[in-house]
Design a protein around this motif. Structure first.
Motif, PDB file in Angstrom:
ATOM      1  N   CYS A  99       0.818  -1.212   0.000  1.00  0.00           N
ATOM      2  CA  CYS A  99       0.000   0.000   0.000  1.00  0.00           C
ATOM      3  C   CYS A  99       0.855   1.266   0.000  1.00  0.00           C
ATOM      4  N   TYR A 137      -7.026   8.142  -1.930  1.00  0.00           N
ATOM      5  CA  TYR A 137      -6.316   6.975  -1.406  1.00  0.00           C
ATOM      6  C   TYR A 137      -6.594   6.928   0.089  1.00  0.00           C
ATOM      7  N   SER A 139      -6.000   4.507   3.765  1.00  0.00           N
ATOM      8  CA  SER A 139      -5.264   3.394   4.367  1.00  0.00           C
ATOM      9  C   SER A 139      -5.511   3.364   5.863  1.00  0.00           C
ATOM     10  N   CYS A 145      -5.602  -0.925   2.159  1.00  0.00           N
ATOM     11  CA  CYS A 145      -5.759   0.381   1.530  1.00  0.00           C
ATOM     12  C   CYS A 145      -6.831   0.259   0.453  1.00  0.00           C
TER      13      CYS A 145
END
Length: 159
Positions: A99, A137, A139, A145
């Motif tokens: 990730c 994005y 995570s 993620c």
């Protein structure tokens, strides 16, 4: 470079059951053949049978894996209560330990983020104005993620 990232996300990676790659560039305001606000029926018709329904509430799946650079994903299309496309979720088909490399790749391709939130879950947003998309994005540390495409207008809510 942003166009290359979006194009890479739109291309079909070759899954175990060899599938031809679609080199058609994404058009503004959506992801591959799906455009923001399209209904399930419109997306099903535009996708020529690549979608199948109800993998979760208000969401359909896309057949096959899709690539963003060297990273492969399974794709889920999310719809709002009016049955209009609101989000494209790319779920990793790679170990969580990669990730960080995905985030570095996105930063390299998309440049400086429009917004970053460092508390858990960590989130980073980029503006992809030429394509009408916000790229997010997210995570939760070393566990997992996710990459999301949303209408660019959603980014104005957060920054």
């Amino acid at each position: 470079m942003i166009r290359r990232l979006i194009l890479a996300a739109a291309l079909c990676a070759t899954p175990a059951f060899a599938q031809p790659v679609d080199n058609t560039p994404i058009s503004a305001g959506g992801w591959q053949f799906a455009h923001w606000g399209m209904s399930r029926g419109e997306i099903e018709a535009a996708g020529a049978g690549k979608t199948h329904g109800a993998v979760e509430a208000n969401a359909d799946a896309i057949d096959g894996d899709y690539a963003v650079g060297p990273f492969k994903f399974q794709v889920v299309l999310a719809f709002d209560d009016d049955n209009a496309l609101k989000e494209v979720r790319l779920k990793p088909d790679f170990p969580a330990k990669q990730c960080g490399a995905l985030k570095a790749y996105l930063r390299d391709q998309l440049g400086v983020p429009a917004l970053e939130v460092d508390n858990e879950p960590k989130m980073t947003w980029w503006r992809d104005a030429p394509h009408g998309n916000a790229v997010k994005y997210g995570s939760d540390g070393a566990k997992s993620c996710e990459l999301l495409y949303q209408p660019l207008s959603t980014l104005s809510i957060v920054g």
